[in-house]
Design an enzyme around this catalytic site. Structure first.
Site, mmCIF file in Angstrom:
data_model
loop_
_atom_site.group_PDB
_atom_site.id
_atom_site.type_symbol
_atom_site.label_atom_id
_atom_site.label_comp_id
_atom_site.label_asym_id
_atom_site.label_seq_id
_atom_site.Cartn_x
_atom_site.Cartn_y
_atom_site.Cartn_z
ATOM 1 N N ARG A 155 0.812 -1.204 0.000
ATOM 2 C CA ARG A 155 0.000 0.000 0.000
ATOM 3 C C ARG A 155 0.856 1.269 0.000
ATOM 4 O O ARG A 155 0.656 2.168 -0.810
ATOM 5 C CB ARG A 155 -0.934 -0.002 1.216
ATOM 6 C CG ARG A 155 -2.048 -1.027 1.151
ATOM 7 C CD ARG A 155 -2.886 -0.973 2.421
ATOM 8 N NE ARG A 155 -4.057 -1.821 2.346
ATOM 9 C CZ ARG A 155 -4.053 -3.117 2.626
ATOM 10 N NH1 ARG A 155 -2.934 -3.692 3.017
ATOM 11 N NH2 ARG A 155 -5.158 -3.839 2.546
ATOM 12 N N ILE A 156 1.819 1.353 0.937
ATOM 13 C CA ILE A 156 2.622 2.567 1.043
ATOM 14 C C ILE A 156 3.569 2.677 -0.142
ATOM 15 O O ILE A 156 3.734 3.765 -0.724
ATOM 16 C CB ILE A 156 3.396 2.587 2.378
ATOM 17 C CG1 ILE A 156 2.409 2.597 3.542
ATOM 18 C CG2 ILE A 156 4.313 3.809 2.450
ATOM 19 C CD1 ILE A 156 3.055 2.450 4.905
ATOM 20 N N ASP A 175 9.962 -6.340 -5.550
ATOM 21 C CA ASP A 175 9.049 -7.020 -4.639
ATOM 22 C C ASP A 175 8.705 -8.375 -5.240
ATOM 23 O O ASP A 175 7.869 -8.475 -6.141
ATOM 24 C CB ASP A 175 7.771 -6.214 -4.415
ATOM 25 C CG ASP A 175 6.953 -6.735 -3.238
ATOM 26 O OD1 ASP A 175 7.008 -7.951 -2.986
ATOM 27 O OD2 ASP A 175 6.276 -5.930 -2.567
ATOM 28 N N ALA A 236 9.879 2.465 7.442
ATOM 29 C CA ALA A 236 9.113 1.229 7.602
ATOM 30 C C ALA A 236 9.283 0.662 8.999
ATOM 31 O O ALA A 236 8.458 0.905 9.881
ATOM 32 C CB ALA A 236 9.545 0.215 6.534
ATOM 33 N N ASP A 261 12.988 6.954 10.218
ATOM 34 C CA ASP A 261 11.866 7.247 11.112
ATOM 35 C C ASP A 261 11.573 6.105 12.072
ATOM 36 O O ASP A 261 10.800 6.269 13.017
ATOM 37 C CB ASP A 261 10.606 7.550 10.275
ATOM 38 C CG ASP A 261 9.417 7.970 11.120
ATOM 39 O OD1 ASP A 261 9.577 8.918 11.919
ATOM 40 O OD2 ASP A 261 8.342 7.364 10.993
ATOM 41 N N GLU A 266 13.670 1.840 20.347
ATOM 42 C CA GLU A 266 12.943 3.102 20.484
ATOM 43 C C GLU A 266 12.529 3.304 21.932
ATOM 44 O O GLU A 266 12.061 2.347 22.561
ATOM 45 C CB GLU A 266 11.713 3.107 19.565
ATOM 46 C CG GLU A 266 12.088 3.029 18.091
ATOM 47 C CD GLU A 266 10.878 3.094 17.152
ATOM 48 O OE1 GLU A 266 9.735 3.176 17.660
ATOM 49 O OE2 GLU A 266 11.073 3.081 15.927
ATOM 50 N N HIS A 285 9.674 8.262 14.844
ATOM 51 C CA HIS A 285 8.606 7.355 14.425
ATOM 52 C C HIS A 285 7.284 8.109 14.222
ATOM 53 O O HIS A 285 6.247 7.800 14.825
ATOM 54 C CB HIS A 285 8.410 6.228 15.438
ATOM 55 C CG HIS A 285 7.944 4.948 14.799
ATOM 56 N ND1 HIS A 285 8.394 3.717 15.168
ATOM 57 C CD2 HIS A 285 7.066 4.721 13.784
ATOM 58 C CE1 HIS A 285 7.815 2.778 14.427
ATOM 59 N NE2 HIS A 285 6.997 3.366 13.582
ATOM 60 N N GLY A 287 5.695 8.427 11.227
ATOM 61 C CA GLY A 287 5.007 8.067 9.991
ATOM 62 C C GLY A 287 3.500 8.097 10.093
ATOM 63 O O GLY A 287 2.816 8.629 9.222
ATOM 64 N N ALA A 288 2.966 7.526 11.154
ATOM 65 C CA ALA A 288 1.506 7.465 11.316
ATOM 66 C C ALA A 288 0.981 8.515 12.281
ATOM 67 O O ALA A 288 -0.191 8.480 12.643
ATOM 68 C CB ALA A 288 1.107 6.082 11.801
#
Length: 534
Positions: A155-156, A175, A236, A261, A266, A285, A287-288
């Site tokens: 998706r990303i 991929d 990712a 990221d 972490e 982190h 990204g979302a």
């Protein structure tokens, strides 16, 4: 309505819009608590049917084993690194994530940091704040005409491809798990080997899950294949890029820059070598971490958890192998029929089950695997103590017991429409049972062994083998009537006059053992089996 309400534990600050979807259903009770120590969650997890959280709460083997009622784990995010997926699958607990909710947010951040690297935006901003005018030192490069190599075209990765083309970039992709048609749809050139993609790339962007295969996939040797003007983006998972190797390559000037990221550990330790590497953009982190993404993943995960609990829809479960996507929802009548055939076949093959094969005749190419899982679910429903058998763990339980499985698909349509045939073998006995979907939802049992029958898979089914002599149907009906057993359907079949016959009898309730014994004692009856279809 269900007999009792499903209890769902929600933690880790799930967006209220997602929680509201759960609260709105009358069969669901939501208990919302903040992130707490693992021992506290462990002490109470046995009270819940589902758990919904993010990455802060680790769903360990111990936690899953303590969750006697757990049916669903919902992860409001893409990754499930904090969930023991193997144990969940063994225990039949569906694991649901939200793979689409943060797609755009991650892709936009990736292009944000890429533009920042290409145009030296962070350095320019800092120099201005310090009173300097370093215009001559901060020249950058255009993205137009450069080659972006996307590793992972999910998706990303797909969103990255669309944006890269809008910037006038050449897009190549690596991929091995994505078909050629997807590359063509996205106008991405397929590259068969990772090293070939790296050698051509001006920008490498990684969008793969963290697995045994992808851990450390970009190490020192891979980084050495990139040109000095290349950029590396890892938004990712930590561990996909070897952090020490990346820091060393940047310090040595062998890369133009990088952005990271997600990290091995972490929060990132204060003394980590990445913190001092030049031309590196570090983000914690993020990204979302947009309001939109957090709302989207919460809604996506909570909606799927609700459907899994209330309707048994596991199409969003990532560990229900072969049972996913909207297309599978259309299979529900077929899945129900396969489950009933599995129950019927197992009742007719006593002792240990050695193999189960599903033969599907119909137009749906994706059907055989889900039908196999559903047939296993039916066949194994009474063989495992203290564990529910469902589409999540049916294959695992079969493998544990050495049961061989296979599927066959025949295109087109069968004589009666879409047809399913199961062949079960156990000990020295085997049986074929078959069903057909008449119309879109009307499932029927149409074969038992060599006999053609026609009976609905509902209530309790009796399968009676008898000699083909006059009066058998009357005697069976009279005996059942005297016992207060109501017959819904009675289908008698025979292969030849006076030979062996078979009756498929659908009744409204399970027949007491003493009534079965009386049936078996009739001189014309050879064998009686009963199986619960509901």
């Amino acid at each position: 309505m269900t007999d009792r309400r499903f209890r769902v534990l929600v933690t880790d600050e799930i967006d209220p819009e997602g929680v509201a979807l759960l609260r709105a259903h009358p069969d669901i009770e939501v208990v919302e608590k903040p992130t707490r120590p693992a021992a506290e969650v462990l002490a109470e997890i046995g009270e819940y049917d589902a758990f919904v959280g993010r990455s802060a709460t680790r769903v360990t083997r111990e936690l899953l084993q303590a969750g006697d009622r757990l049916r669903v784990i919902g992860r409001a995010g893409v990754g499930v690194d904090n969930v023991d997926l193997r144990t969940a699958t063994e225990l039949g607990v569906a694991v649901i994530n939200a793979p689409g909710g943060n797609t755009v947010s991650v892709a936009e951040l990736a292009f944000g940091v890429l533009i920042g690297l290409a145009r030296n935006i962070p350095q320019a901003s800092e120099s201005m704040r310090q009173g300097r005018w370093d215009r001559s030192k901060l020249g950058g490069v255009e993205l137009r005409g450069k080659t972006m190599a996307i590793v992972g075209l999910g998706r990303i990765g797909s969103e990255m491809a669309r944006r890269a083309r809008a910037f006038g970039m050449t897009v190549i992709g690596y991929d091995p798990y994505v078909g050629q048609s997807r590359f063509e749809e996205l106008d991405v050139e397929r590259v068969e080997r990772l090293n070939d993609a790296l050698e051509r790339a001006d920008v490498v962007t990684l969008h793969v899950p963290l697995t045994g295969e992808t851990t450390g996939m970009i190490g020192a040797s891979e980084l050495a294949r990139l040109g000095r003007d290349a950029y590396v983006l890892n938004l990712a998972r930590g561990g996909i890029v070897a952090e020490d190797a990346l820091a060393e390559a940047l310090h040595a000037g062998r890369l133009a820059g990088a952005a990271v990221d997600a990290f091995d550990v972490e929060p990132l330790p204060a003394d980590h070598p990445l913190r001092s590497a030049p031309n590196l953009l570090l983000t914690p982190h993020l990204g979302a971490s947009t309001r939109d993404a957090q709302r989207n993943v919460a809604v996506e995960a909570c909606e799927a958890v609700r459907d899994a609990l209330v309707t048994g829809d596991l199409s969003a479960a990532m560990n229900a192998s072969g049972v996913g996507g909207a297309a599978t929802r259309e299979l529900r009548p077929l899945l129900a029929l396969a489950d009933r055939l599995g129950r019927l076949g197992r009742a007719l093959v006593p002792g240990a089950l050695n193999s189960l094969e599903v033969r599907y005749t119909g137009p749906r190419e994706h059907a055989p695997r889900p039908l196999l899982l559903s047939a296993l679910q039916g066949a194994l429903r009474d063989v495992v103590e203290h564990r529910a058998i469902n589409l999540v763990n049916a294959q695992h339980v079969a493998a544990e017991r050495g049961i061989e499985t296979a599927t066959t698909m025949v295109g087109g349509r069968g004589e009666l429409g879409e047809e399913i045939e199961l062949r079960l073998e156990g000990g020295e006995r085997s049986i074929r049972v078959g069903g057909a979907l008449l119309g879109e939802t009307h499932g029927r049992i149409v074969r038992i062994g060599a006999f053609r029958v026609d009976v609905a898979p509902r209530g309790v089914m009796m399968v009676i083998r008898n000699r083909d002599v006059p009066g058998v149907i009357g005697r069976v009906g009279t005996l059942l009537g005297e016992a207060g057993v109501n017959i819904a359907e009675y289908h008698q079949a025979r292969l030849s006059v006076g030979g062996e016959a078979l009756a498929a009898v659908s009744v409204d309730s399970r027949i007491p053992a003493e009534v079965v014994d009386r049936l078996t004692a009739l001189p014309e009856i050879l064998d009686v089996r009963q199986v619960e279809m509901e």
